[in-house]
Design an enzyme around this catalytic site. Sequence first.
Site, PDB file in Angstrom:
ATOM      1  N   GLU A   1       4.801  -0.883  14.580  1.00 42.83           N
ATOM      2  CA  GLU A   1       5.311   0.427  14.173  1.00 42.83           C
ATOM      3  C   GLU A   1       6.316   1.007  15.163  1.00 42.83           C
ATOM      4  O   GLU A   1       7.304   1.628  14.759  1.00 42.83           O
ATOM      5  CB  GLU A   1       4.141   1.403  13.982  1.00 42.83           C
TER       6      GLU A   1
ATOM      7  N   SER B   1       0.816  -1.217   0.000  1.00 41.82           N
ATOM      8  CA  SER B   1       0.000   0.000   0.000  1.00 41.82           C
ATOM      9  C   SER B   1       0.845   1.261   0.000  1.00 41.82           C
ATOM     10  O   SER B   1       0.492   2.255  -0.628  1.00 41.82           O
ATOM     11  CB  SER B   1      -0.922   0.019   1.227  1.00 41.82           C
TER      12      SER B   1
END
Length: 648
Positions: A397, A372
């Site tokens: 993350e 993406s």
Amino acid sequence: MKYLYATQHLTLNAIKHAKGGHVGMAIGASPILFSLFTKHFHFDPDQPKWINRDRFVLSAGHGSMALYSIFHFAGLISKQEILQHKHGQINTSSHPEYAPNNFIDASTGPLGQGFGMAVGMVLAQKLLANEFKELSDKLFDHYTYVVVGDGDLQEGVSYEVSQIAGLYKLNKLIVLHDSNRVQMDSEVKKVANENLKVRFENVGWNYIHTDDQLENIDQAIIKAKQSDKPTFIEVRTTIAKNTHLEDQYGGHWFIPNEVDFQLFEKRTNTNFNFFNYPDSIYHWFKQTVIERQKQIKEDYNNLLISLKDKPLFKKFTNWIDSDFQALYLNQLDEKKVAKKDSATRNYLKDFLNQINNPNSNLYCLNADVSRSCFIKIGDDNLHENPCSRNIQIGIREFAMATIMNGMALHGGIKVMGGTFLAFADYSKPAIRLGALMNLPVFYVYTHDSYQVGGDGPTHQPYDQLPMLRAIENVCVFRPCDEKETCAGFNYGLLSQDQTTVLVLTRQPLKSIDNTDSLKTLKGGYILLDRKQPDLIIAASGSEVQLAIEFEKVLTKQNVKVRILSVPNITLLLKQDEKYLKSLFDANSSLITIEASSSYEWFCFKKYVKNHAHLGAFSFGESDDGDKVYQQKGFNLERLMKIFTSLRN
């Protein structure tokens, strides 16, 4: 033991002199650091950031005096620096602070992040060792040691990074746990109930348990070096040992008093005077910590001499020197994109392909969104190919950002990583710490506005840009087309001491004739000009196209409009007054447009007659992206109302 006791005595005195500090760990964990630095740790006293030195990360940074005491007796930190502990001296600050010319390998204090940075250091080492294995397998054969406390292990990021270390078999990583069973507010057992042996063995680690006897710590480290896995050594220690708060959670932080010194001297059978230590102690540390390094560095220098005529050696020197100018200058061509009028994230793919060559030292990390965000070089990954430039982190993350910091700290590598902009918050503490250390890490965040659409308000990041821009030493680009994207990408590649963030769209944006990659580096510039304009419109990213559409409407009404593209408002605000006044006009009105809640746009009010801002100040909704964008006021009708109010 007298040498260990000397470091503990110095620690007590330095903390007393500083009017308080973290005595508990600095005393309790000192046998760990003492054993490590007197028996195992390799470094160059004359070149603090030697590429093949062992790395040491004090993840539980509050125990810093345990480290500074050893450094002092070894001749690496002066008496004056010790006396300035916690008082303006970077080499002896309360929590360790990295600098390019000191012996601290990472700034720590925010718990858990040191663990993550250590994982990044070992990952960088593994990548470099594989890249240059044809030259020699001894170029990158060092270890990374990290000391953690119970607080580090309770932070979620420690779970994330330990899984990564196990997955990639980072066997040059040795974690030493200051296991004192006490933390600031309570006993550890009241807030943690896990079996550390099971925890780490389940994710591919070697586990060792030992007490705090020097010879046992030494043997545990020796054993760890023989493992083909990362190793976790749980060292049973005692907080604030030999003080009146021994083994109590009140021992975490306090000011040592006379009772403490009397207890310490009685239990250790010593009688030291603060900064009047016997010369024999300094001599022993210099022999034990410093002198044994000479042969190691001499052997390495001889190795480099033997390799200097090899074809790979020039590449090796460019990489370890982090000479990003030599590696990336003039490597990008803004004209060579697969398709214009595209989403700016698509240009990222084009530019990554342009630097996909053997000389590039760029590695890409992604949080399971490479398909993406297009943060990927080529089609493979590290699991499939040890030479791959793509490192899968999974949906972690925070771990990704701490690992990126560690890779940058290690040196020899340029690192890029990212995810959707809405999830930048997951990485924020590590972005902040990396910026504090002046690390040239490179983040790419995509899906940057309401036009994410159907994924809904959780994925529409109207609030993230001000957070990123508010961090000192973070340079945020939000380009409007391929030329500005190229400029931001190039800035990130060449940066030596600054964190770069490139914010990109998912939706397509029209290519614009007058954009300029060189002017982009000023932060903002005139895109379309009319002398003595009635109105100036300044915008970034996708809103530049909206500004152009509005200019066409106003031109038909004989309104003179100047358009400014502002891809980097932080850089623009750093320009001199002459340049800023050349963009604005004191007799003109100003409308600024950005689909975010950033406040910096109001800084330009002083340069114009009056000012209004069209921003984003509320959550979106799950609907067609263009529809949400329009409903939030990013349309010509809303702009006309704003302009009319300014004229009145």
